[in-house]
Motif scaffolding. Sequence first.
Motif, PDB file in Angstrom:
ATOM      1  N   LEU A  26      24.323  -8.135 -27.894  1.00  0.00           N
ATOM      2  CA  LEU A  26      25.696  -8.619 -27.989  1.00  0.00           C
ATOM      3  C   LEU A  26      26.696  -7.464 -27.903  1.00  0.00           C
ATOM      4  O   LEU A  26      27.723  -7.563 -27.226  1.00  0.00           O
ATOM      5  N   GLU A  27      26.346  -6.360 -28.565  1.00  0.00           N
ATOM      6  CA  GLU A  27      27.246  -5.192 -28.553  1.00  0.00           C
ATOM      7  C   GLU A  27      27.415  -4.662 -27.126  1.00  0.00           C
ATOM      8  O   GLU A  27      28.533  -4.399 -26.668  1.00  0.00           O
ATOM      9  N   THR A  28      26.297  -4.556 -26.414  1.00  0.00           N
ATOM     10  CA  THR A  28      26.351  -4.043 -25.040  1.00  0.00           C
ATOM     11  C   THR A  28      27.155  -4.980 -24.140  1.00  0.00           C
ATOM     12  O   THR A  28      28.041  -4.545 -23.389  1.00  0.00           O
ATOM     13  N   LEU A  29      26.842  -6.254 -24.252  1.00  0.00           N
ATOM     14  CA  LEU A  29      27.550  -7.240 -23.419  1.00  0.00           C
ATOM     15  C   LEU A  29      29.054  -7.223 -23.680  1.00  0.00           C
ATOM     16  O   LEU A  29      29.872  -7.183 -22.751  1.00  0.00           O
ATOM     17  N   THR A  30      29.406  -7.259 -24.957  1.00  0.00           N
ATOM     18  CA  THR A  30      30.821  -7.287 -25.308  1.00  0.00           C
ATOM     19  C   THR A  30      31.530  -6.034 -24.801  1.00  0.00           C
ATOM     20  O   THR A  30      32.628  -6.111 -24.233  1.00  0.00           O
ATOM     21  N   ALA A  31      30.882  -4.884 -24.977  1.00  0.00           N
ATOM     22  CA  ALA A  31      31.507  -3.627 -24.544  1.00  0.00           C
ATOM     23  C   ALA A  31      31.766  -3.635 -23.035  1.00  0.00           C
ATOM     24  O   ALA A  31      32.847  -3.257 -22.571  1.00  0.00           O
ATOM     25  N   LEU A  32      30.784  -4.089 -22.272  1.00  0.00           N
ATOM     26  CA  LEU A  32      30.939  -4.094 -20.811  1.00  0.00           C
ATOM     27  C   LEU A  32      32.022  -5.077 -20.380  1.00  0.00           C
ATOM     28  O   LEU A  32      32.822  -4.792 -19.484  1.00  0.00           O
ATOM     29  N   LEU A  33      32.061  -6.240 -21.027  1.00  0.00           N
ATOM     30  CA  LEU A  33      33.087  -7.232 -20.673  1.00  0.00           C
ATOM     31  C   LEU A  33      34.474  -6.729 -21.053  1.00  0.00           C
ATOM     32  O   LEU A  33      35.439  -6.893 -20.299  1.00  0.00           O
ATOM     33  N   GLU A  34      34.565  -6.084 -22.209  1.00  0.00           N
ATOM     34  CA  GLU A  34      35.872  -5.549 -22.626  1.00  0.00           C
ATOM     35  C   GLU A  34      36.307  -4.413 -21.694  1.00  0.00           C
ATOM     36  O   GLU A  34      37.495  -4.166 -21.523  1.00  0.00           O
ATOM     37  N   ASP A  35      35.332  -3.734 -21.111  1.00  0.00           N
ATOM     38  CA  ASP A  35      35.663  -2.681 -20.141  1.00  0.00           C
ATOM     39  C   ASP A  35      36.148  -3.270 -18.814  1.00  0.00           C
ATOM     40  O   ASP A  35      36.666  -2.557 -17.959  1.00  0.00           O
ATOM     41  N   GLY A  36      35.925  -4.556 -18.632  1.00  0.00           N
ATOM     42  CA  GLY A  36      36.393  -5.203 -17.407  1.00  0.00           C
ATOM     43  C   GLY A  36      35.330  -5.423 -16.357  1.00  0.00           C
ATOM     44  O   GLY A  36      35.651  -5.696 -15.201  1.00  0.00           O
ATOM     45  N   HIS A  37      34.057  -5.332 -16.745  1.00  0.00           N
ATOM     46  CA  HIS A  37      32.976  -5.516 -15.765  1.00  0.00           C
ATOM     47  C   HIS A  37      32.381  -6.918 -15.840  1.00  0.00           C
ATOM     48  O   HIS A  37      32.242  -7.474 -16.926  1.00  0.00           O
ATOM     49  N   SER A  38      32.020  -7.436 -14.706  1.00  0.00           N
ATOM     50  CA  SER A  38      31.216  -8.644 -14.704  1.00  0.00           C
ATOM     51  C   SER A  38      29.784  -8.247 -15.020  1.00  0.00           C
ATOM     52  O   SER A  38      29.325  -7.176 -14.614  1.00  0.00           O
ATOM     53  N   VAL A  39      29.094  -9.111 -15.742  1.00  0.00           N
ATOM     54  CA  VAL A  39      27.722  -8.781 -16.155  1.00  0.00           C
ATOM     55  C   VAL A  39      26.797  -9.938 -15.784  1.00  0.00           C
ATOM     56  O   VAL A  39      27.130 -11.100 -16.019  1.00  0.00           O
ATOM     57  N   THR A  40      25.673  -9.600 -15.204  1.00  0.00           N
ATOM     58  CA  THR A  40      24.637 -10.598 -14.970  1.00  0.00           C
ATOM     59  C   THR A  40      23.471 -10.278 -15.881  1.00  0.00           C
ATOM     60  O   THR A  40      22.980  -9.142 -15.890  1.00  0.00           O
ATOM     61  N   CYS A  41      23.059 -11.259 -16.662  1.00  0.00           N
ATOM     62  CA  CYS A  41      21.847 -11.087 -17.459  1.00  0.00           C
ATOM     63  C   CYS A  41      20.721 -11.732 -16.674  1.00  0.00           C
ATOM     64  O   CYS A  41      20.750 -12.945 -16.422  1.00  0.00           O
ATOM     65  N   ALA A  42      19.773 -10.918 -16.274  1.00  0.00           N
ATOM     66  CA  ALA A  42      18.736 -11.415 -15.374  1.00  0.00           C
ATOM     67  C   ALA A  42      17.357 -11.222 -15.985  1.00  0.00           C
ATOM     68  O   ALA A  42      17.152 -10.328 -16.821  1.00  0.00           O
ATOM     69  N   ALA A  43      16.437 -12.072 -15.562  1.00  0.00           N
ATOM     70  CA  ALA A  43      15.069 -11.941 -16.049  1.00  0.00           C
ATOM     71  C   ALA A  43      14.391 -10.717 -15.419  1.00  0.00           C
ATOM     72  O   ALA A  43      13.565 -10.051 -16.034  1.00  0.00           O
ATOM     73  N   ALA A  44      14.783 -10.434 -14.199  1.00  0.00           N
ATOM     74  CA  ALA A  44      14.186  -9.291 -13.491  1.00  0.00           C
ATOM     75  C   ALA A  44      15.282  -8.584 -12.705  1.00  0.00           C
ATOM     76  O   ALA A  44      16.276  -9.210 -12.330  1.00  0.00           O
ATOM     77  N   PRO A  45      15.126  -7.292 -12.470  1.00  0.00           N
ATOM     78  CA  PRO A  45      16.178  -6.567 -11.742  1.00  0.00           C
ATOM     79  C   PRO A  45      16.263  -7.019 -10.287  1.00  0.00           C
ATOM     80  O   PRO A  45      15.234  -7.241  -9.651  1.00  0.00           O
ATOM     81  N   PRO A  46      17.475  -7.191  -9.769  1.00  0.00           N
ATOM     82  CA  PRO A  46      17.616  -7.547  -8.358  1.00  0.00           C
ATOM     83  C   PRO A  46      17.461  -6.301  -7.494  1.00  0.00           C
ATOM     84  O   PRO A  46      17.343  -5.188  -8.020  1.00  0.00           O
TER      85      PRO A  46
END
Lengths: 267, 111
Positions: A26-46
């Motif tokens: 949650l901390e990582t996700l929130t930080a990235l979103l607050e920085d202005g980045h879109s985030v994809t949470c994926a089961a495997a790396p694209p």
Amino acid sequence: MSAHRLDGTRIRVVLHDGDADTSQRLETLTALLEDGHSVTCAAAPPDPSDDVVLARFDESTATIRARVEQKIGRVDPEPSPFWKPWFPVIDYDRCTNCMQCLTFCLFDVYGVKEEKIDVQNESNCKTDCPACSRVCPEAAIMFPKYKKGPINGDVVRPEDVQSEAMKVDISTLLGGDLYAALRTRSDEARKRFSTERDESKALLERKRCLKKLKKQLDIPDEVLMTLPSAGDIEERARRAREKAKRRGERSQSVKDKKPTTEDDWGI
Amino acid sequence: MTAPRILYCHCAYAKVVPEETKQEVLGRLSASGLPFEAVTDLCEMAARKDPALERLADGGPTKIAACFPRAVKWLFFGAGFPISDDGVEVLNMREAPADEIVSGLLGEVEV
């Protein structure tokens, strides 16, 4: 940190795998979103690509941020000025294309595209000003970040559509019978409009209305101070009509040129 | 049947969505282990007509945790990337409690 490269393109962070606990995720996700980045949470790396930064959930936020900065190509020397994304969103299921918003808005937020009203200069819009949504007779203009419905996008109820009442308010605000003036634009009417008014009374009336409307309509001072005069509105309405007429003529001209026989097609 | 995609909007540029709702929804989404997309602010992306919206709009059945459905629908449309009326469900974090949003997003697979 700025969320975009110097050329304006954005990157997306793809988080995958990693044994991070819920709070770290949650901390990582929130930080990235607050920085202005879109985030994809994926089961495997694209597959890697130019606009994607890959990271694992169990990496620290600082590590991921460093990788993002590297991808963006700079450490933000001048942060972008904060802009609250405040602009009108049109509900075309309700809009009747009456163009009142285009005529009313002083800041050229609106334009016309394929003969339909269109929001064209979002960043010109005055933050926290919902004035154009209040002149819309169909409650078709939304500001999703506004606090109250239906302007915020909530369902429109029958009692929300009070176009005639609103027209009266705006007319009063502008210190005269604006809509009558718009209907009778002859020289005589203009002359009467200017000579029959008591300037000091009109000013007092306008100030009183401004105070009342500021409270009722939630319009910021900045916008109230720059509201158009009756003459300004009239001029803008004239320009809008001319534009529409020219567009109509162009459209007719294209129809006239359309071949109707085989000869016309050069066959 | 393919599970609907999940899109979460953080509405970072205004305080119209309760902070606790956002944190609860985001936390439970990330704990679920399901794939999902999260964006900083759909309004900001729509204002920039961000091409990334095309990918988000064009993905078949989707559940979107954001704000009022009418606003979300026309935000995408205004940006030039209309979302389908069929198969897209918008869950309103401005009004509904986090529990309702999460069960709407995750349904029976919630962990």
